[in-house]
Design a protein around this motif. Sequence first.
Motif, PDB file in Angstrom:
ATOM      1  N   ARG A   1      -7.926  -7.175  -0.077  1.00  0.00           N
ATOM      2  CA  ARG A   1      -9.096  -7.353   0.949  1.00  0.00           C
ATOM      3  C   ARG A   1      -9.380  -8.688   1.139  1.00  0.00           C
ATOM      4  NH1 ARG A   1     -12.219  -4.009  -1.930  1.00  0.00           N
ATOM      5  NH2 ARG A   1     -13.096  -5.793  -3.321  1.00  0.00           N
TER       6      ARG A   1
ATOM      7  N   GLU B   1      -1.848   6.474  -3.784  1.00  0.00           N
ATOM      8  CA  GLU B   1      -2.983   6.946  -4.313  1.00  0.00           C
ATOM      9  C   GLU B   1      -3.417   5.640  -5.350  1.00  0.00           C
ATOM     10  OE1 GLU B   1      -2.921  10.932  -5.526  1.00  0.00           O
ATOM     11  OE2 GLU B   1      -2.495  11.487  -3.399  1.00  0.00           O
ATOM     12  N   ARG B   2      -2.453   5.258  -6.064  1.00  0.00           N
ATOM     13  CA  ARG B   2      -2.816   4.093  -7.252  1.00  0.00           C
ATOM     14  C   ARG B   2      -3.406   2.884  -6.640  1.00  0.00           C
ATOM     15  NH1 ARG B   2       2.721   4.299 -10.664  1.00  0.00           N
ATOM     16  NH2 ARG B   2       3.523   5.860  -9.104  1.00  0.00           N
ATOM     17  N   PHE B   3      -3.562   2.739  -5.274  1.00  0.00           N
ATOM     18  CA  PHE B   3      -3.969   1.536  -4.652  1.00  0.00           C
ATOM     19  C   PHE B   3      -5.740   1.582  -4.901  1.00  0.00           C
ATOM     20  CE2 PHE B   3      -6.186  -0.797  -0.924  1.00  0.00           C
ATOM     21  CZ  PHE B   3      -5.484  -1.859  -1.274  1.00  0.00           C
ATOM     22  N   GLU B   4      -6.118   2.587  -4.417  1.00  0.00           N
ATOM     23  CA  GLU B   4      -7.678   2.580  -4.767  1.00  0.00           C
ATOM     24  C   GLU B   4      -8.133   2.646  -6.064  1.00  0.00           C
ATOM     25  OE1 GLU B   4      -9.707   3.193  -2.220  1.00  0.00           O
ATOM     26  OE2 GLU B   4      -8.155   2.814  -1.051  1.00  0.00           O
ATOM     27  N   SER B   5      -7.381   3.024  -6.965  1.00  0.00           N
ATOM     28  CA  SER B   5      -7.865   2.907  -8.566  1.00  0.00           C
ATOM     29  C   SER B   5      -7.521   1.522  -9.106  1.00  0.00           C
ATOM     30  CB  SER B   5      -7.171   4.003  -9.244  1.00  0.00           C
ATOM     31  OG  SER B   5      -5.793   3.767  -9.322  1.00  0.00           O
ATOM     32  N   ASN B   6      -6.746   0.758  -8.301  1.00  0.00           N
ATOM     33  CA  ASN B   6      -6.254  -0.931  -8.934  1.00  0.00           C
ATOM     34  C   ASN B   6      -7.225  -1.973  -8.244  1.00  0.00           C
ATOM     35  OD1 ASN B   6      -5.235  -3.424  -9.467  1.00  0.00           O
ATOM     36  ND2 ASN B   6      -3.081  -1.988  -9.851  1.00  0.00           N
ATOM     37  N   GLU B   7      -8.556  -1.853  -8.931  1.00  0.00           N
ATOM     38  CA  GLU B   7      -9.517  -2.924  -8.186  1.00  0.00           C
ATOM     39  C   GLU B   7      -9.172  -4.263  -8.383  1.00  0.00           C
ATOM     40  OE1 GLU B   7     -12.295  -2.384  -7.066  1.00  0.00           O
ATOM     41  OE2 GLU B   7     -12.041  -0.026  -7.295  1.00  0.00           O
TER      42      GLU B   7
ATOM     43  N   LYS C   1       0.877  -1.227  -0.057  1.00  0.00           N
ATOM     44  CA  LYS C   1      -0.038   0.038   0.069  1.00  0.00           C
ATOM     45  C   LYS C   1       0.943   1.399  -0.168  1.00  0.00           C
ATOM     46  CE  LYS C   1      -4.134  -1.970   2.098  1.00  0.00           C
ATOM     47  NZ  LYS C   1      -5.069  -1.595   3.507  1.00  0.00           N
TER      48      LYS C   1
ATOM     49  N   LYS D   1      -6.641  -4.239  -5.190  1.00  0.00           N
ATOM     50  CA  LYS D   1      -7.520  -4.055  -3.797  1.00  0.00           C
ATOM     51  C   LYS D   1      -8.364  -5.252  -3.465  1.00  0.00           C
ATOM     52  CE  LYS D   1     -10.667  -0.745  -3.815  1.00  0.00           C
ATOM     53  NZ  LYS D   1     -11.321   0.560  -4.091  1.00  0.00           N
TER      54      LYS D   1
END
Length: 130
Positions: A119, A106-112, A101, A115
């Motif tokens: 999760r 910030e790229r973490f949130e956009s890489n489904e 992370k 992510k």
Amino acid sequence: MLKVSNCFISTYLAPNNNVMTDIILRQKIILFELFDKVLETNVEDTGILKLYCRLTQSMEPENYDKILDLKLREIKSLQTTGWHYDLEQGEKITKAIQELKGIMGERFESNEEVKSYVRTTLQTIEKNTS
């Protein structure tokens, strides 16, 4: 690999070294080729993946895709048989995920894909170690 890497760092990256930049670049390429060759036969060697990722982060911070690939491979290599129930492995995986992370920012949130993988992995660890 650790000794080879330490030798490279102390020889070429030490403060006040008098080695020319083109020589350092050539030696870095050789070192990274050696890592790639070792990982061909030791695909899931966590220590080598971790070391290679750290060296790449410090020497090629712009090579985001390679760093991301190495960190994901490191996390997957930690998922040995029974990792779901092993508290120690769960801690190592959780730490590696936090490092991932940090790398991604910030790229973490956009890489489904990443992510979702993170999760699911964290949920499995939490479910089986609580």
